[in-house]
Motif scaffolding. Structure first.
Motif, PDB file in Angstrom:
ATOM      1  N   PHE A   1      46.881 -70.707  15.818  1.00  0.00           N
ATOM      2  CA  PHE A   1      45.679 -70.600  15.273  1.00  0.00           C
ATOM      3  C   PHE A   1      45.748 -71.664  14.144  1.00  0.00           C
ATOM      4  CE2 PHE A   1      47.570 -67.404  12.545  1.00  0.00           C
ATOM      5  CZ  PHE A   1      48.213 -66.563  13.751  1.00  0.00           C
ATOM      6  N   THR A   2      46.842 -72.315  13.949  1.00  0.00           N
ATOM      7  CA  THR A   2      47.064 -73.238  12.983  1.00  0.00           C
ATOM      8  C   THR A   2      47.956 -74.519  13.640  1.00  0.00           C
ATOM      9  OG1 THR A   2      48.962 -72.082  11.998  1.00  0.00           O
ATOM     10  CG2 THR A   2      46.913 -72.081  10.680  1.00  0.00           C
TER      11      THR A   2
ATOM     12  N   GLN B   1      39.536 -63.840  10.136  1.00  0.00           N
ATOM     13  CA  GLN B   1      39.032 -65.072  10.003  1.00  0.00           C
ATOM     14  C   GLN B   1      38.021 -65.325  10.997  1.00  0.00           C
ATOM     15  OE1 GLN B   1      41.813 -68.230  10.554  1.00  0.00           O
ATOM     16  NE2 GLN B   1      43.614 -67.108   9.717  1.00  0.00           N
TER      17      GLN B   1
ATOM     18  N   SER C   1      44.582 -61.913  10.768  1.00  0.00           N
ATOM     19  CA  SER C   1      43.847 -63.249  11.136  1.00  0.00           C
ATOM     20  C   SER C   1      42.643 -62.538  11.838  1.00  0.00           C
ATOM     21  CB  SER C   1      44.944 -63.895  12.125  1.00  0.00           C
ATOM     22  OG  SER C   1      46.030 -64.277  11.247  1.00  0.00           O
TER      23      SER C   1
ATOM     24  N   GLY D   1      52.999 -66.591   7.001  1.00  0.00           N
ATOM     25  CA  GLY D   1      52.548 -67.860   7.654  1.00  0.00           C
ATOM     26  C   GLY D   1      51.696 -68.499   7.057  1.00  0.00           C
ATOM     27  N   CYS D   2      51.369 -69.724   7.457  1.00  0.00           N
ATOM     28  CA  CYS D   2      50.128 -70.607   6.867  1.00  0.00           C
ATOM     29  C   CYS D   2      50.049 -71.899   7.775  1.00  0.00           C
ATOM     30  CB  CYS D   2      50.234 -70.823   5.605  1.00  0.00           C
ATOM     31  SG  CYS D   2      51.699 -72.254   5.047  1.00  0.00           S
ATOM     32  N   GLY D   3      48.866 -72.427   7.502  1.00  0.00           N
ATOM     33  CA  GLY D   3      48.658 -73.731   8.129  1.00  0.00           C
ATOM     34  C   GLY D   3      47.241 -74.171   8.231  1.00  0.00           C
TER      35      GLY D   3
ATOM     36  N   PHE E   1      52.097 -71.448  15.046  1.00  0.00           N
ATOM     37  CA  PHE E   1      51.023 -70.145  15.071  1.00  0.00           C
ATOM     38  C   PHE E   1      50.107 -70.816  15.891  1.00  0.00           C
ATOM     39  CE2 PHE E   1      53.185 -69.309  10.790  1.00  0.00           C
ATOM     40  CZ  PHE E   1      53.603 -68.085  11.189  1.00  0.00           C
TER      41      PHE E   1
ATOM     42  N   ALA F   1      44.587 -71.812   6.259  1.00  0.00           N
ATOM     43  CA  ALA F   1      44.802 -70.216   6.531  1.00  0.00           C
ATOM     44  C   ALA F   1      46.247 -69.836   5.887  1.00  0.00           C
ATOM     45  CB  ALA F   1      44.538 -69.573   7.731  1.00  0.00           C
ATOM     46  N   PHE F   2      46.318 -68.604   5.713  1.00  0.00           N
ATOM     47  CA  PHE F   2      47.645 -68.329   5.298  1.00  0.00           C
ATOM     48  C   PHE F   2      47.603 -66.462   5.519  1.00  0.00           C
ATOM     49  CE2 PHE F   2      45.591 -68.286   1.265  1.00  0.00           C
ATOM     50  CZ  PHE F   2      45.496 -66.974   0.716  1.00  0.00           C
ATOM     51  N   GLY F   3      48.799 -66.035   5.770  1.00  0.00           N
ATOM     52  CA  GLY F   3      48.950 -64.542   5.739  1.00  0.00           C
ATOM     53  C   GLY F   3      50.227 -64.084   5.238  1.00  0.00           C
TER      54      GLY F   3
ATOM     55  N   GLN G   1      48.877 -56.842   5.270  1.00  0.00           N
ATOM     56  CA  GLN G   1      48.816 -58.264   5.068  1.00  0.00           C
ATOM     57  C   GLN G   1      47.741 -58.641   4.332  1.00  0.00           C
ATOM     58  OE1 GLN G   1      48.692 -59.597   9.148  1.00  0.00           O
ATOM     59  NE2 GLN G   1      50.699 -60.110   9.231  1.00  0.00           N
TER      60      GLN G   1
ATOM     61  N   GLN H   1      47.565 -58.336  13.357  1.00  0.00           N
ATOM     62  CA  GLN H   1      47.452 -59.128  12.186  1.00  0.00           C
ATOM     63  C   GLN H   1      45.904 -59.432  11.532  1.00  0.00           C
ATOM     64  OE1 GLN H   1      48.332 -63.181  13.936  1.00  0.00           O
ATOM     65  NE2 GLN H   1      46.602 -62.762  15.519  1.00  0.00           N
TER      66      GLN H   1
ATOM     67  N   GLU I   1      45.422 -61.775   3.896  1.00  0.00           N
ATOM     68  CA  GLU I   1      44.915 -63.082   4.680  1.00  0.00           C
ATOM     69  C   GLU I   1      44.057 -63.944   3.983  1.00  0.00           C
ATOM     70  OE1 GLU I   1      46.091 -63.042   8.036  1.00  0.00           O
ATOM     71  OE2 GLU I   1      45.103 -64.876   8.804  1.00  0.00           O
TER      72      GLU I   1
ATOM     73  N   ARG J   1      51.807 -52.655  14.827  1.00  0.00           N
ATOM     74  CA  ARG J   1      52.781 -53.270  15.747  1.00  0.00           C
ATOM     75  C   ARG J   1      54.003 -52.276  15.937  1.00  0.00           C
ATOM     76  NH1 ARG J   1      54.023 -59.350  13.391  1.00  0.00           N
ATOM     77  NH2 ARG J   1      51.736 -59.701  12.754  1.00  0.00           N
TER      78      ARG J   1
END
Ligand code: DAH
Length: 325
Positions: free
Chosen positions: A246-247, A169, A166, A270-272, A244, A293-295, A204, A164, A206, A190
């Motif tokens: 991390f969020t 970050q 992320s 995703g985000c958060g 997630f 954050a978002f991806g 992605q 990812q 991010e 993956r």
């Protein structure tokens, strides 16, 4: 040999000398020695030859055939490396097509452009990562299923292909005091069985924003501003509660866009709000700073936007596909 056949032999040898390249040589062979070639045609003429001359004519034909075959073999053995002197370099080429950016590159550039206008600075991070950046610092516990060896490309020496973006970050926050507003695009990996919607490598985008008083309203309005700038002013954004590591809180991001004239909700990532544990891990005080954050999945966006039915097409480099864009 009759002068008639001698003329044919001269013409054939001259043509052989002038033939250019392997293709030219083969064309010559087909014209003269092929099963419907000129030599075969001459053999057919034997029926028009007076009976008493037929034997001589047959022998002359055989010697002509032998001469042509020998000349052909000799020419072939010499090989064809240098361009023939008969190549006309002033002839117009057959319409060279200019190269262009790949559809994924273009999608990423467009996305970064939109986020850039909202104040997000583009950054990059390595594809070869370690578990701290990919998991540990992102608050992913040791026993978390996302770490499964079957779901990741581990190199066996502590390194892995990032699963990812992320990771970026952590790369940024490790060295940059807030406020931070970055966007990072790149490949992630993956293990997956390839089919129309799965590929073991994809891209992605991010985003990360850490500042004082950043709230979930900022997150939602940023995603909405992106959706409207990128998909059109009627686009909508929906956040569905999710998880997630991390969020906190976390959400799935859907965007509503018009596909072939019909409005559809499409799940894009995703985000958060950045989990306080993540901020603490990189030495940032979560009492003073907050962030979101978002991806987003680039292939999903490109496939929807351009009506691409199979993710594999984007990486096969089939010219018929590439030419469409
Ligand atoms: N990294 C997540 C994934 O690959 C996507 C994601 C979710 C990124 C939430 C984020 C986030 O930055 O806040 O599935």
């Amino acid at each position: 040999m009759s002068t008639h056949l001698q003329d044919h032999q001269d013409a054939a040898l001259r043509a052989l000398e002038q033939s250019a390249g392997a293709d030219g040589l083969e064309a010559w062979r087909i014209e003269w020695l092929g099963s419907k070639g000129r030599l075969k045609g001459l053999m057919g003429d034997i029926k028009d030859v007076a009976k008493e001359d037929r034997k001589a004519f047959g022998q002359a034909l055989n010697s002509l055939k032998g001469a042509l075959e020998a000349a052909f073999e000799q020419r072939k053995a010499k090989g064809e490396t240098a361009p023939s002197r008969l190549m006309d370099i002033t002839e117009p080429s057959g319409g060279e097509r200019a190269g262009r950016r790949h559809i994924i590159t273009r999608t990423i550039d467009d996305m970064l452009d939109v986020f850039g206008r909202m104040g997000f600075t583009p950054v990059t991070g390595p594809e070869l990562e370690d578990e701290r950046h990919n998991f540990t610092a992102l608050n992913v516990p040791e026993a978390h299923p996302a770490r499964e060896p079957t779901d990741n490309f581990y190199l066996g020496d502590g390194r892995m292909l990032r699963s990812q973006t992320s990771t970026v970050q952590i790369r940024v926050l490790d060295h940059t005091p807030p406020p931070v507003r970055i966007v990072a695009a790149g490949r992630v990996y993956r293990p997956d069985t390839h089919d129309a919607t799965h590929y073991s490598m994809f891209h992605q985008v991010e985003g990360l924003y850490v500042d004082r008083n950043v709230t979930i309203v900022d997150l939602k309005s940023t995603l909405l501003a992106f959706a409207r700038a990128y998909f059109g002013s009627d686009a909508e954004v929906r956040m569905r509660p999710s998880f997630f590591p991390f969020t906190e809180p976390s959400a799935e991001v859907d965007m509503k866009m018009k596909i072939k004239g019909k409005w559809q909700w499409i799940e894009l990532g995703g985000c958060g709000m950045v989990d306080p544990n993540v901020l603490q891990e990189v030495g940032i005080d979560p009492e003073e700073w907050t962030g979101f954050a978002f991806g987003l999945g680039v292939e999903r966006i490109a496939m929807r936007r351009y009506g691409i039915g199979d993710i594999r097409w984007m990486f096969e480099n089939d010219e018929r596909f590439l030419r469409r864009f």
